[in-house]
Design a protein around this motif. Sequence first.
Motif, PDB file in Angstrom:
ATOM      1  N   UNK A   1       0.830  -1.208   0.000  1.00  0.00           N
ATOM      2  CA  UNK A   1       0.000   0.000   0.000  1.00  0.00           C
ATOM      3  C   UNK A   1       0.864   1.257   0.000  1.00  0.00           C
ATOM      4  N   UNK A   2       1.901   1.263   0.823  1.00  0.00           N
ATOM      5  CA  UNK A   2       2.787   2.429   0.873  1.00  0.00           C
ATOM      6  C   UNK A   2       3.573   2.603  -0.424  1.00  0.00           C
ATOM      7  N   UNK A   3       3.985   1.500  -1.036  1.00  0.00           N
ATOM      8  CA  UNK A   3       4.676   1.595  -2.330  1.00  0.00           C
ATOM      9  C   UNK A   3       3.746   2.150  -3.413  1.00  0.00           C
ATOM     10  N   UNK A   4       2.494   1.716  -3.398  1.00  0.00           N
ATOM     11  CA  UNK A   4       1.544   2.237  -4.372  1.00  0.00           C
ATOM     12  C   UNK A   4       1.254   3.713  -4.126  1.00  0.00           C
ATOM     13  N   UNK A   5       1.182   4.104  -2.865  1.00  0.00           N
ATOM     14  CA  UNK A   5       0.974   5.518  -2.553  1.00  0.00           C
ATOM     15  C   UNK A   5       2.170   6.347  -3.013  1.00  0.00           C
ATOM     16  N   UNK A   6       3.370   5.837  -2.790  1.00  0.00           N
ATOM     17  CA  UNK A   6       4.565   6.538  -3.252  1.00  0.00           C
ATOM     18  C   UNK A   6       4.596   6.613  -4.773  1.00  0.00           C
ATOM     19  N   UNK A   7       4.195   5.541  -5.438  1.00  0.00           N
ATOM     20  CA  UNK A   7       4.165   5.538  -6.901  1.00  0.00           C
ATOM     21  C   UNK A   7       3.159   6.569  -7.423  1.00  0.00           C
ATOM     22  N   UNK A   8       1.995   6.658  -6.798  1.00  0.00           N
ATOM     23  CA  UNK A   8       1.011   7.663  -7.205  1.00  0.00           C
ATOM     24  C   UNK A   8       1.544   9.075  -6.984  1.00  0.00           C
ATOM     25  N   UNK A   9       2.188   9.289  -5.839  1.00  0.00           N
ATOM     26  CA  UNK A   9       2.755  10.607  -5.569  1.00  0.00           C
ATOM     27  C   UNK A   9       3.842  10.956  -6.587  1.00  0.00           C
ATOM     28  N   UNK A  10       4.726  10.006  -6.871  1.00  0.00           N
ATOM     29  CA  UNK A  10       5.783  10.257  -7.856  1.00  0.00           C
ATOM     30  C   UNK A  10       5.203  10.494  -9.244  1.00  0.00           C
ATOM     31  N   UNK A  11       4.108   9.809  -9.569  1.00  0.00           N
ATOM     32  CA  UNK A  11       3.442  10.041 -10.855  1.00  0.00           C
ATOM     33  C   UNK A  11       2.999  11.495 -10.973  1.00  0.00           C
ATOM     34  N   UNK A  12       2.428  12.033  -9.904  1.00  0.00           N
ATOM     35  CA  UNK A  12       1.965  13.423  -9.955  1.00  0.00           C
ATOM     36  C   UNK A  12       3.120  14.403 -10.049  1.00  0.00           C
ATOM     37  N   UNK A  13       4.296  13.998  -9.593  1.00  0.00           N
ATOM     38  CA  UNK A  13       5.467  14.869  -9.673  1.00  0.00           C
ATOM     39  C   UNK A  13       6.132  14.809 -11.042  1.00  0.00           C
ATOM     40  N   UNK A  14       6.027  13.662 -11.706  1.00  0.00           N
ATOM     41  CA  UNK A  14       6.712  13.444 -12.981  1.00  0.00           C
ATOM     42  C   UNK A  14       5.843  13.845 -14.170  1.00  0.00           C
ATOM     43  N   UNK A  15       4.538  13.609 -14.076  1.00  0.00           N
ATOM     44  CA  UNK A  15       3.636  13.811 -15.215  1.00  0.00           C
ATOM     45  C   UNK A  15       2.577  14.846 -14.853  1.00  0.00           C
ATOM     46  N   UNK A  16       2.460  15.882 -15.657  1.00  0.00           N
ATOM     47  CA  UNK A  16       1.546  16.985 -15.351  1.00  0.00           C
ATOM     48  C   UNK A  16       0.082  16.656 -15.625  1.00  0.00           C
ATOM     49  N   UNK A  17      -0.215  15.609 -16.356  1.00  0.00           N
ATOM     50  CA  UNK A  17      -1.592  15.257 -16.670  1.00  0.00           C
ATOM     51  C   UNK A  17      -2.344  14.667 -15.497  1.00  0.00           C
ATOM     52  N   UNK A  18      -1.626  14.243 -14.463  1.00  0.00           N
ATOM     53  CA  UNK A  18      -2.224  13.659 -13.271  1.00  0.00           C
ATOM     54  C   UNK A  18      -1.713  14.445 -12.070  1.00  0.00           C
ATOM     55  N   UNK A  19      -2.635  14.842 -11.198  1.00  0.00           N
ATOM     56  CA  UNK A  19      -2.236  15.612 -10.011  1.00  0.00           C
ATOM     57  C   UNK A  19      -3.192  15.303  -8.872  1.00  0.00           C
ATOM     58  N   UNK A  20      -2.806  15.722  -7.706  1.00  0.00           N
ATOM     59  CA  UNK A  20      -3.699  15.632  -6.564  1.00  0.00           C
ATOM     60  C   UNK A  20      -4.358  16.986  -6.364  1.00  0.00           C
ATOM     61  N   UNK A  21      -5.546  16.986  -5.799  1.00  0.00           N
ATOM     62  CA  UNK A  21      -6.252  18.229  -5.528  1.00  0.00           C
ATOM     63  C   UNK A  21      -5.425  19.071  -4.561  1.00  0.00           C
ATOM     64  N   UNK A  22      -5.499  20.386  -4.693  1.00  0.00           N
ATOM     65  CA  UNK A  22      -4.751  21.240  -3.763  1.00  0.00           C
ATOM     66  C   UNK A  22      -5.155  20.951  -2.317  1.00  0.00           C
TER      67      UNK A  22
END
Length: 123
Positions: free
Chosen positions: A7-28
Amino acid sequence: MGFILRLLLNALALYLLTQVYNGVSFAPGADVVSVVVAALVMGIVNALIRPVLLLLSLPINLLTLGLFTLVINGIVLWLVAQVTVLNVSGFGAAIVGAIVLTVISWLLDALVSALGLDGRRRV
């Protein structure tokens, strides 16, 4: 690998995705708990909905030699974005984001295995 570590690895992967790719982000204002919840929802969707989608798309998946699986992964990412604080700027962004997420997850899994943190015994 344990559930919490996965679960933590998947959360880190999602966070890194938002940092690497601008098409996906988390809400402010999204916090760590929101990222972990998004990873948990991603795991649930991958376990319950993705197999059904793959089964239903089997004929087109065979015709495209498996490339339609990328579209299914994009649908899964888009579904997760609909119910969590994850934002996807469009369906094309979801497909590209799913590809990038797959690469990031693969790299993190390889790193965890190389460091011996996955709990497997080495002989």
